[in-house]
Design a protein around this motif. Structure first.
Motif, PDB file in Angstrom:
ATOM      1  N   LEU A  94      -0.195  39.988 -10.768  1.00  0.00           N
ATOM      2  CA  LEU A  94       0.108  39.622  -9.387  1.00  0.00           C
ATOM      3  C   LEU A  94      -0.752  38.446  -8.934  1.00  0.00           C
ATOM      4  N   SER A  95      -0.089  37.429  -8.351  1.00  0.00           N
ATOM      5  CA  SER A  95      -0.806  36.284  -7.796  1.00  0.00           C
ATOM      6  C   SER A  95      -0.101  35.858  -6.514  1.00  0.00           C
ATOM      7  N   VAL A  96      -0.894  35.566  -5.479  1.00  0.00           N
ATOM      8  CA  VAL A  96      -0.350  35.211  -4.172  1.00  0.00           C
ATOM      9  C   VAL A  96      -0.905  33.851  -3.760  1.00  0.00           C
ATOM     10  N   ARG A  97      -0.019  32.966  -3.343  1.00  0.00           N
ATOM     11  CA  ARG A  97      -0.418  31.623  -2.911  1.00  0.00           C
ATOM     12  C   ARG A  97      -0.041  31.468  -1.433  1.00  0.00           C
ATOM     13  N   TRP A  98      -1.000  30.987  -0.625  1.00  0.00           N
ATOM     14  CA  TRP A  98      -0.765  30.719   0.802  1.00  0.00           C
ATOM     15  C   TRP A  98      -0.579  29.217   0.955  1.00  0.00           C
ATOM     16  N   LEU A  99       0.646  28.785   1.229  1.00  0.00           N
ATOM     17  CA  LEU A  99       0.984  27.374   1.399  1.00  0.00           C
ATOM     18  C   LEU A  99       0.968  27.064   2.886  1.00  0.00           C
ATOM     19  N   HIS A 100       0.084  26.155   3.301  1.00  0.00           N
ATOM     20  CA  HIS A 100      -0.057  25.942   4.739  1.00  0.00           C
ATOM     21  C   HIS A 100      -0.112  24.456   5.073  1.00  0.00           C
ATOM     22  N   GLY A 101       0.286  24.150   6.294  1.00  0.00           N
ATOM     23  CA  GLY A 101       0.286  22.800   6.820  1.00  0.00           C
ATOM     24  C   GLY A 101       0.957  22.809   8.182  1.00  0.00           C
ATOM     25  N   PRO A 102       0.795  21.750   8.962  1.00  0.00           N
ATOM     26  CA  PRO A 102       1.383  21.710  10.309  1.00  0.00           C
ATOM     27  C   PRO A 102       2.901  21.846  10.258  1.00  0.00           C
ATOM     28  N   GLY A 103       3.490  22.211  11.408  1.00  0.00           N
ATOM     29  CA  GLY A 103       4.933  22.271  11.500  1.00  0.00           C
ATOM     30  C   GLY A 103       5.558  20.923  11.191  1.00  0.00           C
ATOM     31  N   GLY A 104       6.604  20.912  10.364  1.00  0.00           N
ATOM     32  CA  GLY A 104       7.258  19.665   9.985  1.00  0.00           C
ATOM     33  C   GLY A 104       6.675  19.012   8.750  1.00  0.00           C
ATOM     34  N   GLN A 105       5.715  19.661   8.102  1.00  0.00           N
ATOM     35  CA  GLN A 105       5.060  19.046   6.950  1.00  0.00           C
ATOM     36  C   GLN A 105       5.877  19.169   5.678  1.00  0.00           C
ATOM     37  N   GLY A 118       4.303  44.981 -16.523  1.00  0.00           N
ATOM     38  CA  GLY A 118       4.714  43.955 -17.461  1.00  0.00           C
ATOM     39  C   GLY A 118       5.499  42.812 -16.867  1.00  0.00           C
ATOM     40  N   VAL A 119       5.634  42.763 -15.533  1.00  0.00           N
ATOM     41  CA  VAL A 119       6.404  41.696 -14.896  1.00  0.00           C
ATOM     42  C   VAL A 119       5.456  40.782 -14.123  1.00  0.00           C
ATOM     43  N   PRO A 120       5.305  39.516 -14.535  1.00  0.00           N
ATOM     44  CA  PRO A 120       4.490  38.587 -13.728  1.00  0.00           C
ATOM     45  C   PRO A 120       5.101  38.443 -12.341  1.00  0.00           C
ATOM     46  N   THR A 121       4.290  38.664 -11.331  1.00  0.00           N
ATOM     47  CA  THR A 121       4.787  38.627  -9.952  1.00  0.00           C
ATOM     48  C   THR A 121       4.026  37.572  -9.165  1.00  0.00           C
ATOM     49  N   ARG A 122       4.775  36.683  -8.520  1.00  0.00           N
ATOM     50  CA  ARG A 122       4.192  35.627  -7.702  1.00  0.00           C
ATOM     51  C   ARG A 122       4.745  35.749  -6.281  1.00  0.00           C
ATOM     52  N   LEU A 169      -4.812  42.127   0.107  1.00  0.00           N
ATOM     53  CA  LEU A 169      -4.435  41.984  -1.303  1.00  0.00           C
ATOM     54  C   LEU A 169      -5.528  42.470  -2.241  1.00  0.00           C
ATOM     55  N   ASP A 170      -6.764  42.592  -1.732  1.00  0.00           N
ATOM     56  CA  ASP A 170      -7.828  43.155  -2.558  1.00  0.00           C
ATOM     57  C   ASP A 170      -7.444  44.534  -3.078  1.00  0.00           C
ATOM     58  N   ASN A 171      -6.687  45.285  -2.251  1.00  0.00           N
ATOM     59  CA  ASN A 171      -6.290  46.635  -2.641  1.00  0.00           C
ATOM     60  C   ASN A 171      -5.447  46.632  -3.910  1.00  0.00           C
ATOM     61  N   TYR A 172      -4.761  45.529  -4.179  1.00  0.00           N
ATOM     62  CA  TYR A 172      -3.833  45.470  -5.306  1.00  0.00           C
ATOM     63  C   TYR A 172      -4.388  44.627  -6.454  1.00  0.00           C
ATOM     64  N   ARG A 173      -5.639  44.237  -6.341  1.00  0.00           N
ATOM     65  CA  ARG A 173      -6.287  43.408  -7.371  1.00  0.00           C
ATOM     66  C   ARG A 173      -5.472  42.146  -7.648  1.00  0.00           C
ATOM     67  N   GLY A 174      -4.866  41.649  -6.600  1.00  0.00           N
ATOM     68  CA  GLY A 174      -4.065  40.440  -6.756  1.00  0.00           C
ATOM     69  C   GLY A 174      -4.930  39.192  -6.694  1.00  0.00           C
ATOM     70  N   HIS A 175      -4.574  38.192  -7.500  1.00  0.00           N
ATOM     71  CA  HIS A 175      -5.271  36.911  -7.445  1.00  0.00           C
ATOM     72  C   HIS A 175      -4.744  36.139  -6.247  1.00  0.00           C
ATOM     73  N   SER A 196      -4.911  32.565  -3.653  1.00  0.00           N
ATOM     74  CA  SER A 196      -5.307  31.163  -3.540  1.00  0.00           C
ATOM     75  C   SER A 196      -4.553  30.543  -2.378  1.00  0.00           C
ATOM     76  N   ALA A 197      -5.109  29.487  -1.825  1.00  0.00           N
ATOM     77  CA  ALA A 197      -4.477  28.763  -0.721  1.00  0.00           C
ATOM     78  C   ALA A 197      -4.244  27.323  -1.141  1.00  0.00           C
ATOM     79  N   GLN A 198      -3.162  26.752  -0.648  1.00  0.00           N
ATOM     80  CA  GLN A 198      -2.814  25.366  -0.964  1.00  0.00           C
ATOM     81  C   GLN A 198      -2.415  24.663   0.328  1.00  0.00           C
TER      82      GLN A 198
END
Length: 1019
Positions: free
Chosen positions: A96-107, A182-186, A204-210, A212-214
C-alpha cells in the motif's frame, strides 16, 4: 436491477441491485459503508474517461470546456510530474502506498490524475474512483465489479480529498478492496493544500501504508506555457470549427505570475478562440478573461429564454436575471436533492415558479452524472465559481454587473437556522468558497463575510471545524472576525473544534504579540497558545512557547512577586507537563514542584482563590512522577489532589466535578500500578460515573477524559480477575479513542495505541489470543511511527506492544514469528534501562521472560535459560523492594526458568524454582483469589510434573496435583474455552503421580475415564 452475466455464460459474481429512492448502487469484491439512514459515506466505481461531449453543446457555454473532468484539451505538459507519478505507482512498496497531490485550484491536478488513470488502465491496472458522501457525484447506477483478479495492481483516485469528512475518509481506507493480499495498491488523493494531509497520513499509520506528498508547481515560464496554450487553442479551434488556429495568438503575456495555473492558460486560449470566432477584441488580463467567460454564461441564459418564449418548443422559461440568481445560489449551496433545492429557492424568493427554474437550471448545469437525481449543480471550475460569487456581490470596481439581491441571498444562506444536514452542508460550503473568493477579491470579505461573522460569530462555529480552520488560515481573514469567534471556542476539549481553536489562537497570538510591547501581556498570550497547541498534539511548538512564557514571568516576578507569582506558577506547571509529554520527565520535576510550592503558599493565605490552582498543580506533579516510575511519591500527591478537589466539588459541583474525576483517574491509575487494585477500583469507578454523566449532559465534551477513565477501569478490573467486565470497559475506550484519533490524530493516536494494547491484553486473558492479534499489530504499527518522530516518549510503549505481540503469536503456536518482535522489545528495553533503570527495568524483565520461552520452543534452550535467569534476577530485586507490584512477575520469570531447566533434562534443578513459584502464587491468591487462581493452579501442576519426572518429593507432588485438579475443575466450569483442556491435562498428571506413589490401580482407572472424556470431546 443489474445482472453481471448472461444466462448462457453465468458469472461467479451475481448481484441484484434494487432502487429504493431513484438510485440503485452496488459493488462486487468491495465494501459499501452507509450512514444509519442508508445514505452512503462514499461510493466506488470503475474509473472511466469522460465520454466525448457534443461540440454544439460545448460551444453554448465556453466554461463547459474548462471542466477538468471533460478533458476537452488533450493532456499537455506536466511531463515530469506525470513521470513522478508513474514512478510512484510502479516502484513503490509491494502493498500500500498513498500519494497526496496538491496545488492551488486550477493548477491541473484533476487532469494529471486522469492521465495517470488512463495510462494505468491501459497498463493492466484496476482503476477505481471514489466519490464522497451522499452528495457525491454518483457513478452509473447498478453494480460495479471491482474484482482484482489478473490485474497488475489497484489505483484508487480520490479527488477533492481535502473536502472529505475525515471520518468518511477513514472508512474508505478500511475498505477490503484496498487490503487484498499480493495486490499492489496505490491511492492518489488530490487536494488544494497540505492542511489536511498530516491527519490523513496519521490515519494511514494504522495500515502501515507508505505515504508521500507531491506539490504541483506553477507552470514554468519557458516553453511550457506557450506549448500548453497552443495545444488548448488548437483543440478549442476545432470545436469552434475555426479554419486557421495558428492565426490566433495570446492576448495576454503568458509569462506573468497569474498564468502559472493550467486553468489560466486554458482560459486564455479559450477566450482567444471564442473572441476570434465572434469577431470581438480579446480581453487582456486574468480578471478580464474571467469577465469574458461569465458574460458568455449570461448570454447563453438569455438566448435560451428568448428561444423558449418565441416558440421553439424547448420548454425553457426562466429569464436571464432569474437564472443569474439561481446560479449564484447554486454556487453557495452545491448540489442538493430536489426537495431541498425547491424549498430553498422558495425561501429565497428566486422566482415565481421554482420547479421551472430547477428544470431550466438543469438544462444549463446538468448533474455531474446523467442519472444523478440532484439539482443546483454549481458552475465549474471552482475558481470560476469563486470569481462569479465575487463579481456578483457589490463592492468591486470591475466591469461586471453586481446584483443588489446577492448580499441578501448570501446572508440568508449563511444565517439559515435549520439544523438539518443540508443546511449545515450549505453553511460549510458557503464559508469555504467565500473565504477563498475573498483572497482574490477583498470586497467579499470586507463587505459581506467578515461583517456578518463579526456580528454573528456563532455562524463560524456552526459551519464546523473544517470550515473554521479554512477561515482561520485564509490569507485575507480579518483579525476582528477571529477575535469575535475566539470567545465561542470551547475551553474544554472538543472533538470537532480543537484543531480549529489552535489555528485561530495561533493567528491571533502572532498578531497580538506583534502589537504589544508589554511583557505581561505577551506572556499571557503565550500561555493561552501553549494550552491550545498542546491540546492538538503540537507538543514541540507548545514547549518552545511555554519556555518563553516562563522566562518572561520569572523576570516579572523577580521585580514584583505579589503581582506575578501566580502566573509564574501556572506557567511552570504547563512547562513541566510539556516536558513530561515529550519524554523529558527528569527535567519536568523541578518546575512542577516549584509551581506546587508557590500555590501552596498562596492557598494558605487565600484558599478561596488559590485552592483550585493548588489542586491542578498537584495533579500535574502526580502525573509527572508516575511517568518516571516514582509511584509512591506520586500516590501521596494524587491523594492530596483528590482530597482538595473533593472539597471544592462539594461546594461547587458545576465548576469542579470534572477536575475531581480527572484526579480520581490519576489516583486509581497510581494505586493500580502499585499493585493495589482492590483500593484502585473505587476511585476508578467514581471517575467513570462522573465523566460518563458529564459527557452525556454536554455532547462533544469530556469524551477523551471519559475514554481515559474507561481504560483505567479496564486495567483495574483485569488485575482483580474480572476479565469480562475489563474487556467491556477496554473495548468502549478503544472505540472512543478511534473516533477521536480519526478527527485529531496528532493528539489522540498515542491514546488509541494504548487502548488497543490493553484490548489485546484483555482478549488474551480470556483465552482469545487469535482475536488479540489484530489490536496488538495495530498498536505496534502506530507506536512504531510515533517512536520514529519522538523516541523519548514512544520507544518504551513500542517495546511494550512488541512484547505483547510476541506473546500472542507464541500463544497461537507460532514461535518463529513471535521471536522477532520479542527480540526487538528486549533490545529496546536494554537501551532504555541503561539510561533509566528505575523506570525501564521492569519492562525489560518481562521481555526477557518471554524471550526465554520463545527460544526454548525453538530448540535453543541454553540461550533461553540465560534470558529467563536474567529476568528472574531483575524481578527478584524488584519484588524485594515492592512485592505488591512485582511478586507476580517474579513467579512468571521463575516459571520460565523452571520449564527451561526441565526441557534441558536438569530435572532436579527445576524442583526448587517450581516450589518457590507455588509459594509466591499462593501468597498472591490469598490477597486476590480471582486474579491469581489460574496461576496458582498452573504452578501446582508444574511442581507436580517436575517432581514426578524427577521421581522426587512424590507425596508433596500428589498433594499439589490434587489441589490443582480441584482448582481447574472450578475454573473450567466458569471458562471452559480457556481451562477445559488444562483441566484434562492436569488429571493426566495426577494419574502419573498416583502411579509414582504406587497407586497403579487408581491411576489406570483415572486414565480410562480420561480417555472416555477425550473421545466424547472429539466426537
Amino acid at each position: 436491477m443489474d445482472r453481471m452475466a448472461t444466462a448462457e455464460e453465468p458469472h461467479p459474481s451475481f448481484q441484484q441491485v434494487t432502487s429504493v429512492a431513484g438510485f440503485a448502487y452496488g459493488v462486487i469484491n468491495a465494501d459499501i459503508h452507509v450512514f444509519a439512514n442508508g445514505e452512503p459515506l462514499y461510493l466506488l466505481a470503475n474509473w472511466q474517461p469522460e465520454p466525448d461531449a457534443d461540440v454544439d453543446w460545448l460551444r453554448q457555454m465556453p466554461s463547459r470546456m474548462l471542466n477538468a473532468r471533460r478533458a476537452v484539451v488533450p493532456f499537455t505538459g506536466r511531463d515530469q510530474e506525470l513521470a513522478d507519478l508513474r514512478q510512484w505507482r510502479d516502484s513503490g512498496p509491494p502493498r500500500l502506498s498513498v500519494r497526496w497531490l496538491h496545488g492551488p485550484g486550477g493548477q491541473g491536478k484533476t487532469r494529471l490524475a486522469a492521465q495517470l488513470a488512463a495510462e494505468s488502465l491501459s497498463a493492466g491496472w484496476k482503476v477505481v474512483a471514489a466519490f464522497h458522501g451522499p452528495d457525491a457525484d454518483r457513478p452509473e447506477p447498478g453494480s460495479h465489479d471491482l474484482a482484482l483478479t489478473g490485474t497488475a495492481g489497484l489505483l484508487l483516485v480520490v479527488d477533492y480529498a481535502d473536502r472529505w469528512l475525515l471520518s468518511n475518509l477513514t472508512w474508505l481506507l478500511k475498505n477490503t478492496l484496498l487490503h487484498q493480499v499480493g495486490v499492489p495498491t496505490r491511492i492518489l488523493m488530490i487536494g488544494r493544500s497540505l492542511d489536511t494531509w498530516p491527519a490523513i497520513s496519521a490515519i494511514l499509520d494504522n495500515y502501515r501504508g507508505h505515504t508521500s506528498a507531491q506539490r504541483l508547481p506553477d507552470l514554468p515560464t519557458d516553453h511550457a506555457r506557450p506549448t500548453m496554450f497552443t495545444a488548448a487553442r488548437d483543440r478549442f479551434a476545432a470545436i469552434y470549427r475555426h479554419p486557421r488556429p495558428s492565426t490566433i495568438l495570446p492576448s495576454v503575456p503568458l509569462d506573468s505570475p497569474e498564468f502559472g495555473l493550467t486553468l489560466a492558460v486554458h482560459m486564455a486560449a479559450l477566450v482567444a478562440v471564442d473572441a476570434a470566432v465572434s469577431g470581438e477584441r480579446p480581453p487582456e488580463g486574468m480578471d478580464a478573461l474571467t469577465r469574458y467567460l461569465l458574460n458568455r454564461e449570461q448570454l447563453h441564459w438569455r438566448r435560451l429564454y428568448h428561444d423558449g418564449v418565441t416558440g421553439t418548443g424547448s420548454g425553457y422559461r426562466t429569464p436571464g436575471d432569474v437564472m443569474n440568481h439561481a446560479v449564484f445560489t447554486a454556487a453557495l449551496t452545491g448540489a442538493l436533492d430536489r426537495t431541498a433545492g425547491a424549498e430553498l429557492l422558495e425561501q429565497l424568493g428566486v422566482g415565481p415558479d421554482v420547479e421551472q427554474i430547477l428544470r431550466d437550471h438543469t438544462v444549463c448545469y446538468p448533474p455531474a452524472e446523467p442519472n444523478q437525481p440532484t439539482v443546483l449543480e454549481p458552475l465549474y471550475p471552482d475558481r470560476l465559481t469563486e470569481d462569479f460569487l465575487a463579481l456578483t456581490l457589490p463592492g468591486h470596481h470591475t466591469d461586471y454587473p453586481a446584483q443588489d439581491w446577492a448580499p441578501r441571498t448570501a446572508t440568508a444562506l449563511l444565517t439559515a437556522r435549520s439544523q438539518d444536514d443540508s443546511t449545515s452542508s450549505v453553511l460549510s460550503r458557503s464559508v469555504t468558497f467565500l473565504a477563498a473568493a475573498a483572497d482574490r477579491w477583498p470586497h467579499v470579505g470586507s463587505t459581506l463575510l467578515y461583517p456578518l461573522l463579526r456580528t454573528h460569530p456563532d455562524l463560524a462555529i456552526r459551519a464546523g471545524g473544517t470550515a473554521l480552520t479554512a477561515l482561520a488560515t485564509s490569507r485575507s481573514v480579518s483579525i476582528e472576525v477571529l477575535e469575535s469567534i475566539e470567545p465561542l471556542l470551547p475551553i474544554e476539549r472538543h472533538i470537532n473544534y480543537d484543531i480549529a481553536a489552535a489555528a485561530v489562537t495561533s493567528v491571533l497570538t502572532a498578531h497580538r504579540l506583534a502589537h504589544t510591547t508589554d511583557p505581561a501581556e505577551q506572556a499571557v498570550l503565550q500561555s493561552k497558545q501553549v494550552f491550545r497547541l498542546a491540546r492538538v498534539g503540537r507538543q514541540e511548538e507548545a514547549l518552545a512557547v511555554a519556555e518563553e512564557a516562563v522566562a518572561t514571568w520569572r523576570r516579572l516576578t523577580e521585580a514584583d512577586p505579589d503581582a506575578h507569582q501566580e502566573n509564574l506558577a501556572t506557567s511552570l506547571s504547563d512547562l513541566g507537563l510539556r516536558l513530561s509529554e515529550l519524554g523529558r520527565g527528569e527535567q519536568a520535576v523541578a518546575p512542577v514542584q516549584e509551581a506546587v510550592a508557590v500555590f501552596r503558599r498562596l492557598a494558605a493565605a487565600d484558599p478561596g482563590d488559590y485552592l483550585p490552582f493548588l489542586a491542578t498543580s498537584l495533579n500535574t506533579v502526580a502525573a509527572v512522577l508516575a511517568r518516571l516510575g516514582r509511584l509512591a511519591e506520586a500516590l501521596a500527591v494524587a491523594e492530596e489532589a483528590v482530597a482538595t478537589w473533593r472539597r471544592l466539588a462539594e461546594a461547587n459541583p458545576d465548576a469542579y466535578l470534572s477536575d475531581l474525576a480527572n484526579s480520581l483517574n490519576n489516583l486509581g491509575a497510581c494505586l493500580s500500578e502499585l499493585g493495589r487494585s482492590g483500593q484502585a477500583l473505587a476511585p476508578a469507578k467514581e471517575a467513570v460515573t462522573i465523566l460518563g454523566r458529564l459527557a452525556e449532559k454536554k455532547r462533544g465534551f469530556y469524551v477523551s477524559d471519559f475514554a481515559l477513565s474507561l481504560n483505567n477501569l479496564g486495567n483495574c478490573l483485569s488485575a482483580l480477575g474480572r476479565r469480562e467486565q475489563a474487556l467491556e470497559a477496554t473495548q468502549s475506550a478503544a472505540g472512543t479513542y478511534r473516533v477521536l484519533a480519526e478527527a485529531n490524530p496528532d493528539s489522540y493516536l498515542p491514546d488509541l495505541a494504548l487502548s488497543l494494547n490493553n484490548l489485546g491484553l484483555r482478549l488474551s486473558a480470556l483465552g482469545r489470543p487469535e482475536q488479540a492479534l489484530a489490536p496488538a499489530e495495530e498498536a505496534v504499527a502506530i507506536r512504531r511511527r510515533l517512536a520514529e518522530t519522538n523516541p523519548n516518549v514512544h520507544l518504551p510503549h513500542l517495546a511494550d506492544s512488541l512484547n505483547n505481540l510476541g506473546a500472542y503469536l507464541f500463544e497461537l503456536g507460532r514461535p518463529e514469528q513471535a521471536l522477532a518482535p520479542t527480540e526487538e522489545a528486549v533490545a529496546i528495553g536494554r537501551r532504555l534501562a541503561e539510561t533509566n533503570p528505575d523506570v525501564h527495568l521492569p519492562d525489560l524483565a518481562d521481555s526477557l521472560t518471554n524471550l526465554g520461552a520463545h527460544l526454548s520452543a525453538l530448540g535453543r534452550p541454553e540461550q533461553a535459560l540465560a534470558a529467563a535467569e536474567a529476568a528472574a534476577v531483575i524481578h527478584r530485586r524488584l519484588a524485594e523492594v515492592n512485592p505488591d507490584v512485582y511478586l507476580a512477575d517474579l513467579a512468571t520469570s521463575l516459571t520460565s526458568v523452571g520449564s527451561i531447566l526441565f526441557a534441558l533434562g536438569r530435572r532436579e534443578r527445576a524442583i526448587a524454582p517450581a516450589e518457590e513459584i507455588v509459594a509466591v502464587r499462593r501468597q498472591l491468591a490469598e490477597t486476590n483469589r480471582d486474579a491469581h487462581l489460574p496461576d496458582l493452579a498452573m504452578s501446582l501442576w508444574t511442581y507436580a510434573t517436575v517432581c514426578a519426572d524427577a521421581k522426587q518429593n512424590l507425596p508433596e507432588a500428589l498433594k499439589a496435583i490434587t489441589e490443582a485438579t480441584q482448582l481447574y475443575g472450578s475454573l473450567a466450569k466458569r471458562m471452559p474455552q480457556k481451562f477445559a483442556g488444562q483441566a484434562l491435562s492436569a488429571y493426566r498428571t495426577l494419574a502419573d503421580v498416583l502411579e509414582g506413589v504406587g497407586r497403579r490401580e487408581e491411576a489406570d482407572g483415572l486414565r480410562q475415564q480420561l480417555d472416555r472424556v477425550s473421545i466424547r470431546t472429539t466426537d
